[in-house]
Design an enzyme around this catalytic site. Structure first.
Site, PDB file in Angstrom:
ATOM      1  N   GLY A 227      -1.033   6.699  -2.504  1.00  0.00           N
ATOM      2  CA  GLY A 227      -1.961   6.835  -3.620  1.00  0.00           C
ATOM      3  C   GLY A 227      -2.439   5.515  -4.196  1.00  0.00           C
TER       4      GLY A 227
ATOM      5  N   GLY B 102      -6.677  -5.182   4.099  1.00  0.00           N
ATOM      6  CA  GLY B 102      -6.609  -6.316   3.183  1.00  0.00           C
ATOM      7  C   GLY B 102      -7.577  -6.209   2.017  1.00  0.00           C
TER       8      GLY B 102
ATOM      9  N   THR C 201       0.815  -1.212   0.000  1.00  0.00           N
ATOM     10  CA  THR C 201       0.000   0.000   0.000  1.00  0.00           C
ATOM     11  C   THR C 201       0.856   1.273   0.000  1.00  0.00           C
ATOM     12  OG1 THR C 201      -1.730  -1.175   1.176  1.00  0.00           O
ATOM     13  CG2 THR C 201      -1.805   1.223   1.270  1.00  0.00           C
TER      14      THR C 201
ATOM     15  N   GLU D 202      -4.537 -13.711   2.924  1.00  0.00           N
ATOM     16  CA  GLU D 202      -4.670 -12.585   3.846  1.00  0.00           C
ATOM     17  C   GLU D 202      -6.156 -12.301   4.128  1.00  0.00           C
ATOM     18  OE1 GLU D 202      -3.068  -8.887   2.449  1.00  0.00           O
ATOM     19  OE2 GLU D 202      -3.345  -7.895   4.390  1.00  0.00           O
ATOM     20  N   ARG D 203      -6.971 -12.337   3.093  1.00  0.00           N
ATOM     21  CA  ARG D 203      -8.392 -12.022   3.274  1.00  0.00           C
ATOM     22  C   ARG D 203      -9.111 -13.113   4.064  1.00  0.00           C
ATOM     23  NH1 ARG D 203      -8.644  -9.421  -2.816  1.00  0.00           N
ATOM     24  NH2 ARG D 203      -7.718  -7.450  -2.128  1.00  0.00           N
TER      25      ARG D 203
ATOM     26  N   GLN E 261     -22.872  -2.325  23.904  1.00  0.00           N
ATOM     27  CA  GLN E 261     -24.179  -1.850  24.366  1.00  0.00           C
ATOM     28  C   GLN E 261     -24.630  -2.612  25.616  1.00  0.00           C
ATOM     29  OE1 GLN E 261     -25.191   0.749  22.818  1.00  0.00           O
ATOM     30  NE2 GLN E 261     -27.050   1.096  24.001  1.00  0.00           N
TER      31      GLN E 261
END
Lengths: 274, 384
Positions: free
Chosen positions: B135, B368, B132, B247-248, B341
């Site tokens: 841009g 990811g 990454t 990774e995902r 909550q």
């Protein structure tokens, strides 16, 4: 050095709330099982005594683990083998059919056959808390014994220097092998156990070592022998059995008091604690 | 050891034994320190060697390089169980080798693998993956970091952003542009710490994942020898696509595992906490809320495990893995929200685990590959 380590599985103390309170005996349905923590410490001790701490993949001697239980207890034996033990023995029996006397008799036969230099046990098992097997086994074998060991050092001549924490200090014993040692929890501290191969001052990781995946795979192929209880303790039967199990009474709700004077008054008149 | 559940069908005794090792590691080596490490924004480097000794670090890498010789299911189990330690960021940083090493394993020569991989798997070196940029994120065609061949080396220039383990990394697997073709011009390089011109310009402050070291990396005319290029020029894109799948799927596991942990905390709290003279579970609204949380969590877990088994068996399931990541990330959001909550004011306090997981979980629909990117992948497969 050849070491025999006795291990027992116990219901996972973290799930003890699953025990049903009104049964005649502890109902084991749905419980999760773990090795008795003190027995895990005994195994860690055996591994430390049979290695150079710097190269803990190589065994300088032999570690044999033994348990008395049904087929399911082989899970705990495989786990001990994955942690580093060389061989395992399972004596076929149901836990409910055993008492300490019978266990000690069976272990004596295993010791007679295996002839280890040292027998290591946890100081007690956290389910029954009897704290008796190590002592009875020492009597049956007529071996020197050290209980509640916190430190063990193997000396150059092979004798074992054992430190026991007692009220007000440390009691040191020097044992000639073959011997029996039962261990307390501090035995797995970083500098508690030294074999004669490990450098003085070497520091272990605190606690019991982990079983890595390659070792878990190899453990599947390590020898695991099964023996019959009747062959090891012929003519002996269970002499004591549990017949009732009661959960502790639920704690009653407390009361709030406005000030110290009321508290003292209540302690004196109601609780009769003063 | 827990009874076999539908999710864990197909796991062997050795998988279960490994999970037990991880669970104990989380309980003994992570959980007692987690608050301190989260607040400090870091954890000791020694945890890498401890995890390596325990056989957790790099469990799915080959034994020949110091790995555990396990499969994808082992690494997924390590995510599930280590999260019980209470810190997503720590698990991500400890596990950054899981995304940094695959390009080396897939594209590297034997010499490169032997040079870089064993030291990472022993915990001596920390590895990071740098794709990454300011841009360019999931749209890797936008990668601008450039590597220009100059005799027996390359000159690398550019910046990388949001790099997990970036500050502490001893080696970084960097994706750079070696050609003009959007996808075909991408190549991986290994850049070592201390190389002149390479620096971690900034440690980044984040919403969650506090214990994770996340950095901006700067490459200023960095001289990278030819033998640190992975594969041929232009071989980077395919390697990224393959590592994205793992990774995902792993982030999908973070999703259901996070939900499972906060659900358990919420149930325990709701049974204990009294309001209007009864426990919170005495109110139908709480019971039903917990029932829905449990349902979503279980569905996400079942789907994730099914995909893990199929991917481990060699299937390439880009669409399903994208679905799983989106679904589990959303489940984690919803379950964390409701858990906070149920905890009420305590759920907003940093001393509770649900507070931390609620912040940590916000990353899951972003990291990811965002939910939107996943949806584009899914839509494409639907012929849209």
């Amino acid at each position: 050095m050849k070491i025999l380590v006795a291990i027992k599985r116990v219901a996972d103390p973290d799930n003890a709330n699953k025990v049903k309170p009104t049964a005649d005996k502890v109902d084991t349905t749905g419980l999760e099982w773990k090795p008795n923590p003190f027995d895990e410490y005994a195994l860690e001790t055996a591994l430390r005594l049979t290695e150079n701490g710097k190269n803990n993949k190589v065994r300088q001697g032999e570690v044999v683990v033994v348990t008395i239980g049904n087929k399911d207890t082989e899970t705990q034996l495989r786990s001990a083998l994955a942690t580093g033990a060389d061989r395992a023995i399972r004596v076929e029996a149901e836990d409910t059919d055993l008492d300490g006397r019978l266990v000690a008799a069976a272990l004596k036969s295993v010791v007679d056959a295996e002839k280890p230099d040292l027998v290591l046990l946890g100081k007690q098992v956290v389910d029954g808390d009897s704290n008796s097997v190590g002592q009875m086994l020492a009597q049956l074998l007529d071996y020197p014994m050290a209980t509640f060991a916190a430190t063990i050092q193997e000396e150059a001549d092979g004798r074992l220097l054992v430190g026991r924490e007692v009220d007000g200090g440390v009691l040191s014993l020097r044992l000639t092998t073959p011997a029996i040692i039962t261990v307390d929890l501090r035995v797995v501290a970083p500098t508690s156990v030294y074999s004669k191969h490990t450098d003085a001052g070497f520091k272990y990781s605190d606690g019991v070592r982990f079983a890595a995946l390659p070792a878990i795979m190899k453990a599947k192929k390590k020898p695991l022998d099964v023996k019959a209880l009747a062959d090891l303790a012929p003519g002996k039967t269970n002499g004591s059995s549990y017949f009732r199990f009661e959960a502790p009474p639920a704690r009653a709700a407390g009361v709030k008091v406005p000030d110290v004077a009321t508290l003292v008054n209540k302690l004196a008149t109601e609780a009769k604690a003063l | 050891m827990s009874a076999p559940s539908p999710e864990s069908a197909g796991l062997t005794d050795t998988h279960r034994a490994f999970a037990e090792t991880c669970r104990r590691f989380a309980r003994e080596r992570i959980a007692p320190h987690v608050v301190e490490w989260e607040e400090a924004g870091s954890f000791p480097r020694s945890l890498y060697t401890e995890a390596a000794e325990a056989g957790i670090l790099g469990v799915s890498f080959p034994e020949a390089y110091g790995g555990g010789g396990g499969d994808l299911l082992h690494s997924m189990l390590s995510v599930e169980t280590l999260l019980e330690g209470g810190s997503s960021g720590l698990v991500a940083s400890l596990g950054s080798l899981g995304i940094a090493l695959p390009p080396i394993m897939a594209l590297g020569t034997e010499e490169q693998k032997q040079r870089f991989v064993p030291k990472v798997l022993s915990g001596e070196h920390i590895a990071a993956l740098a794709i990454t940029e300011p841009g360019a994120g999931s749209d890797v065609a936008g990668v601008k970091t450039r590597a220009v061949r100059d005799g027996d080396h390359y000159r690398l220039s550019g910046a990388k952003l949001f790099i997990t383990s970036g500050v502490r990394a001893d080696l970084v697997t960097v994706l750079a542009r070696t050609g003009e073709d959007a996808h075909g011009g991408l190549t991986f390089f290994v850049v070592e710490r201390g190389t002149p011109g390479f620096s971690a310009s900034r440690a980044l402050n984040k919403t969650g994942w506090w214990a994770s070291d996340t950095a901006e990396l700067s490459f200023d005319d960095v001289k990278v020898p030819l033998d640190q290029r992975l594969g041929e020029e232009g071989s980077g894109f395919l390697a990224i696509m393959q590592s994205f799948q793992a990774e995902r799927l792993s982030l999908a596991f973070y999703g259901h595992a996070t939900a499972e942990i906060v659900l358990a905390d919420a149930i325990a709290y709701a049974k204990e906490r009294q309001a209007f003279g009864r426990p919170l579970t005495g109110f139908q609204v709480t019971r039903h809320k917990l029932a829905e949380m449990a349902t979503k969590t279980r569905v996400a877990k079942a789907f994730n495990w099914e995909l893990a088994r199929r991917v481990a068996a060699g299937e390439y399931l880009v669409t399903e893995v994208s679905m799983a990541k989106n679904f589990a990330a959303q489940v984690a959001q919803e379950v964390c929200y409701e858990a906070v909550q149920i905890f009420g004011g305590m759920g907003y306090m940093r001393e509770t685990r649900v507070e931390r997981f609620a912040r940590d979980a916000r990353l899951l629909p972003i990291g990811g590959g965002t939910t939107e990117i996943m949806n584009e992948i899914i839509a494409k497969q639907l012929g849209l």
